[in-house]
Motif scaffolding. Sequence first.
Motif, PDB file in Angstrom:
ATOM      1  N   THR A   3      63.776  59.656  53.173  1.00  0.00           N
ATOM      2  CA  THR A   3      63.521  59.598  54.609  1.00  0.00           C
ATOM      3  C   THR A   3      64.019  58.273  55.159  1.00  0.00           C
ATOM      4  N   PRO A   4      65.004  58.277  56.054  1.00  0.00           N
ATOM      5  CA  PRO A   4      65.410  57.032  56.699  1.00  0.00           C
ATOM      6  C   PRO A   4      64.216  56.396  57.401  1.00  0.00           C
ATOM      7  N   PRO A   5      64.179  55.067  57.470  1.00  0.00           N
ATOM      8  CA  PRO A   5      63.003  54.378  58.021  1.00  0.00           C
ATOM      9  C   PRO A   5      62.587  54.847  59.417  1.00  0.00           C
ATOM     10  N   HIS A   6      63.562  55.153  60.285  1.00  0.00           N
ATOM     11  CA  HIS A   6      63.204  55.511  61.659  1.00  0.00           C
ATOM     12  C   HIS A   6      62.630  56.923  61.775  1.00  0.00           C
ATOM     13  N   TYR A   7      62.675  57.721  60.692  1.00  0.00           N
ATOM     14  CA  TYR A   7      62.071  59.054  60.706  1.00  0.00           C
ATOM     15  C   TYR A   7      60.774  59.103  59.893  1.00  0.00           C
ATOM     16  N   ARG A 163      49.646  60.929  46.614  1.00  0.00           N
ATOM     17  CA  ARG A 163      50.711  60.375  47.457  1.00  0.00           C
ATOM     18  C   ARG A 163      51.052  61.368  48.558  1.00  0.00           C
ATOM     19  N   LEU A 164      51.111  60.877  49.786  1.00  0.00           N
ATOM     20  CA  LEU A 164      51.552  61.662  50.933  1.00  0.00           C
ATOM     21  C   LEU A 164      52.815  61.036  51.511  1.00  0.00           C
ATOM     22  N   GLN A 165      53.837  61.847  51.715  1.00  0.00           N
ATOM     23  CA  GLN A 165      55.075  61.387  52.332  1.00  0.00           C
ATOM     24  C   GLN A 165      55.389  62.296  53.511  1.00  0.00           C
ATOM     25  N   GLY A 166      55.831  61.715  54.609  1.00  0.00           N
ATOM     26  CA  GLY A 166      56.117  62.528  55.779  1.00  0.00           C
ATOM     27  C   GLY A 166      57.385  62.145  56.488  1.00  0.00           C
ATOM     28  N   THR A 167      58.011  63.147  57.097  1.00  0.00           N
ATOM     29  CA  THR A 167      59.191  62.940  57.930  1.00  0.00           C
ATOM     30  C   THR A 167      58.965  63.633  59.265  1.00  0.00           C
ATOM     31  N   GLN A 168      59.209  62.899  60.339  1.00  0.00           N
ATOM     32  CA  GLN A 168      59.292  63.501  61.663  1.00  0.00           C
ATOM     33  C   GLN A 168      60.647  63.084  62.248  1.00  0.00           C
ATOM     34  N   LYS A 169      61.637  63.937  62.062  1.00  0.00           N
ATOM     35  CA  LYS A 169      62.996  63.651  62.545  1.00  0.00           C
ATOM     36  C   LYS A 169      63.096  64.208  63.965  1.00  0.00           C
ATOM     37  N   LEU A 170      62.991  63.318  64.923  1.00  0.00           N
ATOM     38  CA  LEU A 170      62.860  63.716  66.326  1.00  0.00           C
ATOM     39  C   LEU A 170      63.854  62.964  67.212  1.00  0.00           C
ATOM     40  N   SER A 171      65.062  62.769  66.718  1.00  0.00           N
ATOM     41  CA  SER A 171      66.123  62.091  67.477  1.00  0.00           C
ATOM     42  C   SER A 171      65.785  60.646  67.802  1.00  0.00           C
ATOM     43  N   GLN A 172      64.982  60.000  66.924  1.00  0.00           N
ATOM     44  CA  GLN A 172      64.623  58.601  67.174  1.00  0.00           C
ATOM     45  C   GLN A 172      65.835  57.680  67.141  1.00  0.00           C
TER      46      GLN A 172
END
Length: 208
Positions: A3-7, A163-172
């Motif tokens: 996951t890229p940092p901004h997502y 461990r929980l990992q999440g991505t919210q890719k929202l055009s950030q």
Amino acid sequence: MYTPPHYKEERPEVLQALIHQHSFGLLISSGPHGVEATHVPFLLEVEGPGPGRLLAHLSRANPQWRHLEEAGEVLAIFSGPHAYISASWYTERTDVPTWNYVAVHASGRARVMEGDRLRSLLDRMSRRYEQTSAAPWSLEDVPEASLQAMTKGIVGIEIDITRLQGTQKLSQNRSAEDQQRVIHELKARGSQDDLALAALMEHPSRPR
């Protein structure tokens, strides 16, 4: 999960809310013949400050449950809304299309449960998923003999999440103008996922 940092989404309460709202997940583990995976509804229980635990059940005929306790770390994947983002929506049409999406990965060790603990799990899961029904179904509606036969055909599992990992890719990574254009186009296209992603882009702290 890469996951890229901004997502990246790291707020436990947001990740837990996403699991609650998109609780039909994919259970992945290693077995003697390679990777095993089952699509299954989960129940997330959170007590105290930790990430919580996942509860589910598998068919006894499914060989995956026999290898879970020896598998080491297992992975449950939860997918939220997702949608294609056209490059024509951007200010510069020379950019490329992409896909916006929301996802959570929960890792931990699994244990098998049977007997009274399995029946308690079934009761909790039915209460959770029947709560929106006009006339909720209950285990109490099932004759005891039928209930015993049913529980013999399944195996409960619980996973203590480590461990929980999440991505919210929202055009950030896009400009404010491009983000507004994406929101507008998602609303115009109007599918359930489109509208959910548009709402998340407008209010990123509120899981949909």
